[in-house]
Design a protein around this motif. Structure first.
Motif, PDB file in Angstrom:
ATOM      1  N   ARG A 159       0.835  -1.214   0.000  1.00 36.93           N
ATOM      2  CA  ARG A 159       0.000   0.000   0.000  1.00 36.93           C
ATOM      3  C   ARG A 159       0.869   1.265   0.000  1.00 36.93           C
ATOM      4  N   PHE A 160       1.949   1.226   0.771  1.00 36.96           N
ATOM      5  CA  PHE A 160       2.869   2.375   0.814  1.00 36.96           C
ATOM      6  C   PHE A 160       3.449   2.631  -0.585  1.00 36.96           C
ATOM      7  N   LEU A 166       1.533   6.970  -6.629  1.00 33.93           N
ATOM      8  CA  LEU A 166       0.425   7.871  -6.999  1.00 33.93           C
ATOM      9  C   LEU A 166       0.784   9.317  -6.638  1.00 33.93           C
ATOM     10  N   GLU A 167       1.428   9.500  -5.504  1.00 29.14           N
ATOM     11  CA  GLU A 167       1.830  10.851  -5.102  1.00 29.14           C
ATOM     12  C   GLU A 167       2.879  11.417  -6.079  1.00 29.14           C
ATOM     13  N   LEU A 168       3.832  10.573  -6.474  1.00 29.97           N
ATOM     14  CA  LEU A 168       4.838  11.022  -7.444  1.00 29.97           C
ATOM     15  C   LEU A 168       4.164  11.352  -8.782  1.00 29.97           C
ATOM     16  N   CYS A 169       3.118  10.585  -9.149  1.00 30.32           N
ATOM     17  CA  CYS A 169       2.385  10.864 -10.394  1.00 30.32           C
ATOM     18  C   CYS A 169       1.560  12.156 -10.287  1.00 30.32           C
ATOM     19  N   ARG A 170       1.183  12.520  -9.086  1.00 31.93           N
ATOM     20  CA  ARG A 170       0.452  13.788  -8.885  1.00 31.93           C
ATOM     21  C   ARG A 170       1.389  14.980  -9.143  1.00 31.93           C
ATOM     22  N   VAL A 171       2.620  14.877  -8.611  1.00 32.69           N
ATOM     23  CA  VAL A 171       3.521  16.037  -8.719  1.00 32.69           C
ATOM     24  C   VAL A 171       4.348  16.011 -10.009  1.00 32.69           C
ATOM     25  N   GLY A 172       4.454  14.840 -10.637  1.00 38.28           N
ATOM     26  CA  GLY A 172       5.262  14.724 -11.856  1.00 38.28           C
ATOM     27  C   GLY A 172       4.438  14.113 -12.986  1.00 38.28           C
ATOM     28  N   LEU A 198      -1.745  -0.117 -10.528  1.00 39.17           N
ATOM     29  CA  LEU A 198      -1.645   1.148 -11.263  1.00 39.17           C
ATOM     30  C   LEU A 198      -2.331   1.034 -12.628  1.00 39.17           C
ATOM     31  N   ARG A 199      -2.195  -0.121 -13.269  1.00 43.15           N
ATOM     32  CA  ARG A 199      -2.856  -0.305 -14.577  1.00 43.15           C
ATOM     33  C   ARG A 199      -4.369  -0.284 -14.414  1.00 43.15           C
ATOM     34  N   THR A 200      -4.847  -0.903 -13.327  1.00 38.57           N
ATOM     35  CA  THR A 200      -6.297  -0.892 -13.074  1.00 38.57           C
ATOM     36  C   THR A 200      -6.802   0.539 -12.925  1.00 38.57           C
ATOM     37  N   LEU A 201      -5.953   1.404 -12.391  1.00 38.01           N
ATOM     38  CA  LEU A 201      -6.356   2.809 -12.221  1.00 38.01           C
ATOM     39  C   LEU A 201      -6.186   3.620 -13.514  1.00 38.01           C
ATOM     40  N   GLY A 202      -5.698   2.960 -14.570  1.00 34.41           N
ATOM     41  CA  GLY A 202      -5.615   3.635 -15.868  1.00 34.41           C
ATOM     42  C   GLY A 202      -4.252   4.221 -16.204  1.00 34.41           C
ATOM     43  N   PHE A 203      -3.247   3.928 -15.393  1.00 28.96           N
ATOM     44  CA  PHE A 203      -1.908   4.453 -15.701  1.00 28.96           C
ATOM     45  C   PHE A 203      -1.228   3.578 -16.757  1.00 28.96           C
TER      46      PHE A 203
END
Ligand code: SAM
Length: 226
Positions: A159-160, A166-172, A198-203
């Protein structure tokens, strides 16, 4: 609470970052975040070349003298550990033995220490820790994270890892993580479930081979695009 005892003060150079992350001339023109950069000389060297790099790490809440002491206290035990586990690593003409490794790491960390006060004052070294970063959305074109995520898979749960990426994808706009091994040079137990999540979330998530390999089998990075 993060203490100096938690830190593994082992810093790599710009050349090593370039080959770990396949950083191109075009990446060099963008805004780069180095997350968990610790005492690497990446920021100091890249800034000297005119790149725009911000590093973040909880280590940066400490001062130069404290970080230097921590490096001095732990250095010999890292050398001894590496000697004991020398078969886990790839030795070459360029890096023939543990002594050469020690010199290289110390040179990188010395360069970091010389740059730290000036860099911190100008906002290039930011005290911050995953999974929450103090940067606005889309602050960076590329966010890289070396030798923290996946490497400490035993200490940090799946989870971490998901929350941090996800946080790195928010800022970058693009995230690169290296290596995909955990300590002991074995594949990280979290990679496949993190990739699936991450793929399930569409990345758009790719595992790519890179030039750099120091831990045997540690020659892959994760590239995540929104
Ligand atoms: C082994 S060092 C890697 C340094 C550098 N990236 C390199 O490859 O040479 C791991 C770094 O992770 C940092 N770290 C520990 N917990 C962290 C967290 N929650 N978020 C970001 N960095 C963290 C440590 O302070 C340390 O500097």
């Amino acid at each position: 609470m993060f203490t100096l005892n938690d830190v593994v003060p082992w810093g790599r150079s710009l050349d090593e970052y370039r080959s770990m992350f396949t950083l191109t001339d075009s990446d060099m023109t963008g805004r780069i975040l180095g997350c968990a950069d610790g005492p690497a000389s990446f920021n100091a060297e890249a800034t000297a070349l005119g790149w725009s790099v911000v590093s973040c790490d909880p280590l940066y809440r400490f001062g130069v003298a404290e970080i230097r002491d921590r490096i001095d206290i732990t250095f010999q035990s890292f050398i001894d550990q590496t000697k004991k586990n020398a078969a886990e690593f790839v030795w070459s003409n360029d890096l023939p033995d543990v002594e050469a490794l020690g010199h290289r790491r110390m040179a990188a960390m010395a360069q970091f220490l010389r740059d730290f006060d000036v860099g911190r004052a100008s906002g290039r070294y930011v005290d911050a820790e995953l999974p929450k970063l103090p940067f606005a959305d889309d602050s960076f074109d590329v966010a890289v994270c070396a030798h923290f995520l996946f490497l400490y898979s035993e200490q940090f749960p799946q989870r971490f890892h998901v929350d941090s990426i996800l946080e790195l994808c928010r800022v970058g706009r693009e995230v690169r993580v290296f290596p995909l091994l955990e300590l002991g040079s074995v594949p990280s137990r979290h990679v496949s479930s993190v990739v699936d999540h991450l793929r399930t979330l569409g990345f758009n998530v790719q595992i790519e081979q890179v030039e750099y390999e120091f831990q045997h089998g540690g020659n892959q990075m994760l590239r995540v695009l929104r």
